[in-house]
Structure formats: C-alpha cells, structure tokens
Design an enzyme around this catalytic site. Sequence first.
Site, PDB file in Angstrom:
ATOM      1  N   LEU B  58       0.835  -1.204   0.000  1.00 20.95           N
ATOM      2  CA  LEU B  58       0.000   0.000   0.000  1.00 20.95           C
ATOM      3  C   LEU B  58       0.870   1.255   0.000  1.00 20.95           C
ATOM      4  CD1 LEU B  58      -3.100   0.422   2.365  1.00 20.95           C
ATOM      5  CD2 LEU B  58      -1.950   2.281   1.162  1.00 20.95           C
ATOM      6  N   SER B  59       1.367   1.637  -1.172  1.00 22.36           N
ATOM      7  CA  SER B  59       2.216   2.827  -1.254  1.00 22.36           C
ATOM      8  C   SER B  59       2.154   3.382  -2.667  1.00 22.36           C
ATOM      9  CB  SER B  59       3.658   2.465  -0.911  1.00 22.36           C
ATOM     10  OG  SER B  59       4.520   3.538  -1.242  1.00 22.36           O
ATOM     11  N   GLU B  60       1.514   4.508  -2.813  1.00 20.46           N
ATOM     12  CA  GLU B  60       1.370   5.100  -4.149  1.00 20.46           C
ATOM     13  C   GLU B  60       2.707   5.585  -4.692  1.00 20.46           C
ATOM     14  OE1 GLU B  60      -0.698   5.454  -1.668  1.00 20.46           O
ATOM     15  OE2 GLU B  60      -2.508   4.570  -2.510  1.00 20.46           O
ATOM     16  N   GLN B  82      -5.766   3.663  -6.915  1.00 26.85           N
ATOM     17  CA  GLN B  82      -7.134   3.189  -6.638  1.00 26.85           C
ATOM     18  C   GLN B  82      -8.197   4.278  -6.721  1.00 26.85           C
ATOM     19  OE1 GLN B  82      -8.400   1.114  -2.708  1.00 26.85           O
ATOM     20  NE2 GLN B  82      -7.519  -0.416  -4.043  1.00 26.85           N
ATOM     21  N   PHE B  83      -7.905   5.431  -6.187  1.00 26.33           N
ATOM     22  CA  PHE B  83      -8.739   6.636  -6.334  1.00 26.33           C
ATOM     23  C   PHE B  83      -7.764   7.780  -6.576  1.00 26.33           C
ATOM     24  CE2 PHE B  83     -11.660   4.021  -3.987  1.00 26.33           C
ATOM     25  CZ  PHE B  83     -12.931   4.457  -4.344  1.00 26.33           C
ATOM     26  N   PRO B  89       0.696  10.878  -2.422  1.00 22.01           N
ATOM     27  CA  PRO B  89       2.021  10.378  -2.029  1.00 22.01           C
ATOM     28  C   PRO B  89       2.926  10.162  -3.243  1.00 22.01           C
ATOM     29  CG  PRO B  89       0.301   9.164  -0.894  1.00 22.01           C
ATOM     30  CD  PRO B  89      -0.381  10.018  -1.935  1.00 22.01           C
ATOM     31  N   HIS B 129     -12.970  10.574  -1.944  1.00 26.80           N
ATOM     32  CA  HIS B 129     -13.281   9.642  -3.030  1.00 26.80           C
ATOM     33  C   HIS B 129     -14.042  10.360  -4.136  1.00 26.80           C
ATOM     34  CE1 HIS B 129     -12.791   7.142   0.604  1.00 26.80           C
ATOM     35  NE2 HIS B 129     -12.308   6.234  -0.209  1.00 26.80           N
TER      36      HIS B 129
HETATM   37  C1  LIG Z   1      -3.128   6.370   0.471  1.00 27.86           C
HETATM   38  C2  LIG Z   1      -4.280   5.452   0.281  1.00 27.86           C
HETATM   39  N1  LIG Z   1      -4.234   4.516  -0.681  1.00 27.86           N
HETATM   40  C3  LIG Z   1      -5.268   3.687  -0.890  1.00 27.86           C
HETATM   41  C4  LIG Z   1      -6.385   3.766  -0.125  1.00 27.86           C
HETATM   42  C5  LIG Z   1      -7.565   2.819  -0.359  1.00 27.86           C
HETATM   43  N2  LIG Z   1      -7.669   1.914   0.803  1.00 27.86           N
HETATM   44  C6  LIG Z   1      -8.547   2.173   1.787  1.00 27.86           C
HETATM   45  S1  LIG Z   1      -8.363   1.117   3.052  1.00 27.86           S
HETATM   46  C7  LIG Z   1      -7.162   0.257   2.268  1.00 27.86           C
HETATM   47  C8  LIG Z   1      -6.536  -0.912   2.949  1.00 27.86           C
HETATM   48  C9  LIG Z   1      -6.016  -0.585   4.308  1.00 27.86           C
HETATM   49  O1  LIG Z   1      -5.571  -1.734   4.953  1.00 27.86           O
HETATM   50  P1  LIG Z   1      -5.019  -1.706   6.430  1.00 27.86           P
HETATM   51  O2  LIG Z   1      -4.077  -0.560   6.610  1.00 27.86           O
HETATM   52  O3  LIG Z   1      -4.489  -3.046   6.714  1.00 27.86           O
HETATM   53  O4  LIG Z   1      -6.288  -1.391   7.343  1.00 27.86           O
HETATM   54  P2  LIG Z   1      -7.637  -2.245   7.465  1.00 27.86           P
HETATM   55  O5  LIG Z   1      -8.555  -1.729   6.416  1.00 27.86           O
HETATM   56  O6  LIG Z   1      -7.306  -3.670   7.291  1.00 27.86           O
HETATM   57  O7  LIG Z   1      -8.160  -1.950   8.822  1.00 27.86           O
HETATM   58  C10 LIG Z   1      -6.898   0.810   1.014  1.00 27.86           C
HETATM   59  C11 LIG Z   1      -5.921   0.290   0.055  1.00 27.86           C
HETATM   60  C12 LIG Z   1      -6.410   4.771   0.852  1.00 27.86           C
HETATM   61  N3  LIG Z   1      -7.474   4.938   1.640  1.00 27.86           N
HETATM   62  N4  LIG Z   1      -5.351   5.594   1.038  1.00 27.86           N
END
Ligand SMILES: Cc1ncc(C[n+]2csc(CCOP(=O)(O)OP(=O)(O)O)c2C)c(N)n1
Lengths: 370, 327
Positions: B58-60, B82-83, B89, B129
């Site tokens: 999870l890193s843009e 994703q959005f 970032p 979003h």
């Molecule tokens: C910078 C960023 N990238 C993508 C997203 C889309 N997104 C929302 S929640 C999520 C997953 C988060 O997972 P985690 O940190 O493990 O928390 P959990 O939802 O499992 O509680 C993603 C990819 C976002 N909100 N922010």
Amino acid sequence: MTSTDMLQIIGESGQTVSEDETGLPPEKLVEMYECMLRTRAMDERMINLQRQGRIGFYVPSTGEEAAQVGSGMVFGADDWIFPSYRMPGTLLMRGASPRAMIANCYGNSEDLCLGRQMPVHYSFAEQNVVSISSPIGTHIIHAVGTAYAMRLRKTDAVAGVFFGDGGTSSNDFHSGMNFAGVWKSPCVFVCSNNQWAISVPFEKQTASESVAVKAKAYGMPGVRVDGNDVLAVYQAVSAAVARARAGVGPTLLELMTYRRGPHSSSDDPTRYRGDQADEWLSRDPILRFRKFLERQDLWSEDREQESSTRVKDELNAAIKEVEKLPPPPLDTMFTDVYAKVPKFLREQYEHLIETEGTGHEADPDAAFPL
Amino acid sequence: MAEITIVQAVNDALMEEMGRDEDVVVLGEDVGVNGGVFRCTADLFDTYGEDRVIDTPLSESGIIGAAIGMALYGLRPVPEIQFSDFIWPAFDQITSELAKMRYRSGGQFTCPMVIRTPYGGGIRGGHYHSQSPEVYFTHTSGLVVVVPSDAYDAKGLLKAAIRSPDPVLFLEPKRIYRAPKTEVPEDDDYIVPLGKAAVRREGTDFTITCYGAMVPVAVEACDKAADQHGWNGEVLDLRTLVPLDEDALLASVTKTGRLVTLQEAPKFTGYSSELSAIVAEKAIDVMEAPIRRVAGFDVPFPFTLEHVYMPHADRVLRAIEDVMTYE
Ligand SMILES: Cc1ncc(C[n+]2csc(CCOP(=O)(O)OP(=O)(O)O)c2C)c(N)n1
Ligand SMILES: [Mg+2]
C-alpha cells in the site's frame, strides 16, 4: 522473546495462560466487556442500516473488538488519539457517544463534522480524538508531532496512533517511526494486524516476519500481542503508555487479529479469499472474554441478556432520533474552508441561493461503490 | 457492435494491449486477485499471471516509483492508483521524476507509462473519493492528461495512451463507470488519437466545453436549451486536456461566438480558466458575450451536500441563458 512470539493472557476457553498483570478491578473488566458488546451491536446495526440504504457506507470491525476496547481503556483523558477508521470501540471506550457516531454516519445537521466526510470519519475534540481522514498512514507522523508538542509544553500526556497492516507500507509510517525514534517521542504506535488490506494479504504487504520486528530498525521496542485477548492488549498498551509517559520513548505494538467481514460495505471478499474467517470465529474476542469473566463469576447468561438488550435499545433509540434530523444547512458548504468566509466564497454562496434557492433533492441513486 | 460500460472498455483495452505487447504490466493495490476495486483489471491476473499483474504493498509513491524504474528499462507499465484522491504520495514521483525524465536527460531516458485512476464526484464518496485533480497535472509539463467520457473513447484512448512514447495520466470518470453503456466495435483494434477533441452535439448558437463525467451533463443542458428556447448549442468534449486540441476550441467558438465552460473541479485556477484565457487571447474579436464558467465551488468536496456541489444541467442552462441573452 522472538519477534513472532505473542503476548497472551486469556486462552481460547477463557482460562488464564500467563500472568495477568493488568491489576484491573472487576468493575473495569465488566466495563470493558460491555463496551465490546456495544461495539459489536453498533457494527451489526450500522451494517444493517447500510444494507437498507439508510446510511451510505460503513466499515465493519467485527472480530476486532478486543484490540479496540483494550487499548481504548488505557489512554488518559489528556492523552491524544489518532485513530484509523476501523476502531469505533476505542472511541466508545473514550466516551464518544454512540448517538454522535450515528449522526456522523447519517452526515446530518447533528454530525460534529457537519456532513462533510463519509461515514465513520469521526472527529471528537472533546475526547482528544483527532479527525480521521481516508488517506492511509498520513496521521502516523501527526501523532509524533503532537507528542513533541506535549513534551515542549511540559505535560506528561502521550499520543497514541492506530493504523492497519496496510498502513505500515505508507511513507508516513516510516517518517513517523523514524522521527519518534530520534526524538524519543512519548508516542505509542498501535498496528491492528488484521492480515488484510482490502484484498492484499499480509505476505504481500511486507516480507518482515512480523510488524513488531520493524521497530528494531527505528530504535524502539516492538511487541506482538494477541489482539483478540482484551487483557493482553490492555497490558501491552499500558506498558507502552507508561514507558512513553515516563519519557523513555516510543513503542510499536502489533495486535494480531483478523478482519472477519468485508473491508467495507462495498467490498466482496469472496472474490479474493477463502473461509479462513471461520477459523477466526472460534477465536472470537467477545466470547473468549465472556468465558474468562464467567469463570470468575463476574458475568452470567442473565447479565448477558440484560446487557445486550439495553445496548440494542439505546442504539435503536438514538437511531430513531438521529434519523429525523435534517441535512446540514447549505451555508455549511462554505464555512470552515477558512477561519473567516472570504469574499469570493460568500459570493459563490449568495449566487447559489439567488439562482437555485435552498431546496435541493439528493440523488437517491447515488451510492458509494467501494 | 457490443454495448459496454467504461469499466468493461478499460478492461478490454488492458486485456488486448497485454496480449499484443508482453512489456505491458499492470500494478497497483488490489488490481490482481481482486481484479481492482472497480473491476477494471478483472481477469488479467488469471490471464497473464502474477508477474505481469502485480498486487503491490500500500504505497502510491512505491507504485509510481517502481513503474518509473520498469519504464526506464523498457517495460510499459500501467499503474493504477485506486482513487485519484490517493495519488498525492506519488505526486513527487510524477511531477519531479516521471514528467521530467526525458527533458532533464536530454532525451536519453524516457518513461512511457499510463497512470490510470478513477476521479470525480457523484458517488457519495466524500472528499477523499470524489475530487477532480486534473489541474495539478495539466500544470506539469511533460505529462499527457486524458479524460474519456464514454466506453468507445475509454477503450480507444487507453490503447493509444499505452502505445504513446510519453507518460499519460488517464483519469477515469467513475460516476459514469457503469452507465450509460456505449457501442464499441467487437474485436477491433481501434485507436482514438490523443490530442483530438470530439463534437458531441453540433450547434451554431453557443459552445460548451467539457470532459469526463460532465459531458452527459453538457448534452442534457443543451437539450434543455433547445427545448425551452430553441437555441442550438455545440458540445465539445475535449477528451485530452494536454495537449489541448486548441484548433477545435477556436473553430467552435468562431462558429458560435459564445462559450460556456463546464468542469466539476473547483473554479478558481481550474482547467476552464485556461480555456477562457486562450479564447480571450486568440478569439476575443469573434465573441459576442462574456465567457461563463460553470464549475465546482471553491470548497473541499462535501459529503451530504454533494448534490448541491456537483454542476447539474439546470445550472449549466442558466449559464447558457446568460451568454445567449447578453446584450
Ligand atoms: C493512500 C491510500 N491509498 C489507498 C487507499 C484505499 N484503501 C482504503 S483502506 C485500504 C486498505 C487498508 O488496509 P489496512 O491498513 O491493513 O487497514 P484495514 O482496512 O485492514 O483496517 C486501502 C488500500 C487509501 N485509503 N489511502
Ligand atoms: Mg488490515
């Protein structure tokens, strides 16, 4: 301890498996349990409202109640919390009112955020719970700055920051951990490792054997905790908070749990995972704590019935009231952009009222797809 | 001919381009096993495998930074953010690195890639979003910025973007991702060229410029203007914001002499401000009325009041009435 060892106090049948050093009196134990029940009831209710189209979106946290409530119990009134979106239990434990949280999900005129954010993006200044935003990880470094300010002001307050396993991949996880290590910040990093970031499993998030082990590289201790054991969570967070308060430095905690439900009301987990959720059902944090309390004669079937009925009635009453409230007035779209509404925004607002009046119908078909 | 959605069109374009060129790789959050949170990358993982369809951490900035490295070495990455609200970032990677690589190296290094990302409001997503971030990128030299408005264009423009030697930001209008559907020739390797606007509705009385999810709103407003006043407006769908099809813009206003610009992004220093400036500089003498900009308000995108924020046909119609009745 190796980095994958895990602190556990209550075993799966409610027996004590290691020494309980929490020193929590019976009434506190019961208070935590009831907060876990409230958290679960709220989850079920809100998901239902979402399915019925009465609120637009919700993020369930079923199965993660111990991690939320156990840590929420620890922090003091002067401490600050930087939450993630999946921890209503922590906010309830800190005294946020269910009614205020429900109003946030409806985004109506009683919402403290004036309907400006999606559901579950709470702000509770009175409880020192800082505004939640959607971008993952951004708040981790904020907590470190606040912790610095707490020391500069010579208070003994601490900052607690909460994020998921996915959040550990964000740039600001690195910044936050690095700054806090260098500054020996009075800050506690709490990662709820529920093993999924939407569809991405932990193994694709990091090659580390654990989240806890990452602490070492930043010069702070890292501790892995059974996140479905509310006493272990309480004990580990207490130790970390005490360490921060005493000026020794920050700690990274990894609460091992499992996201039993979908990522959000828009997610369909059958597309990407099997039924591990069943395995985690038997490790339910509420059931486990209930067995523990029952072994000590602190809880019973009667109390369970009485308590869950009361919690549900409270929620239903709040929903009934909140649902009647109107949306926020139109001028709230233009206030709080700046401290004072500047001339050009005032003109945009006046032009809107002049040309379109104040009656606007929401589009009933607009629904959040994620 | 088949009627498909924009989501399907994007998916078809990716499927076909990955089949045509094995250097094309897709990477991002949830794009693999899950097929993308909007399903745009569905079935790519099963078809092309995990080496070419990559679920990233999870890193843009990581996604775009890694894509830059891949592109430098000759791959043709198509990263997904994703959005578009989560693109920030990666802003440093996009503006400091990606957009400037060719220029700063004297043309020795290049990074052709397509960054796909859904943008825009109207889905009850609150400000994280719903935003329309195009101007942050149209202001950055070295990037091509594309915004399709229907399935036919989404497929043809995405294919053109993947084959382009320049980095492209491909903004997908998520409000119209799944409806309406448009006709797309089946199994046809067609391309919609970058840098060319399209006239969606021909007219002689006034021009509306628009792109993405505002195109159907512009068409609806024009229909209302015709019904209610008998005015015959022209809808110019810009399709590519950079490079702008300036000839099409000037040709249309030269014909009509009246211009309403439409965007959902906030008004101040928005993309329409540039269009207005171009018309003011190059065609002021053909204009019969002041230009009117219809745009989002200069506030963060709201949640509950989104339907007030979003430009709608009646709001556009009032701007049309202003330019048509100007004396
Ligand atoms: C910078 C960023 N990238 C993508 C997203 C889309 N997104 C929302 S929640 C999520 C997953 C988060 O997972 P985690 O940190 O493990 O928390 P959990 O939802 O499992 O509680 C993603 C990819 C976002 N909100 N922010
Ligand atoms: Mg997670």
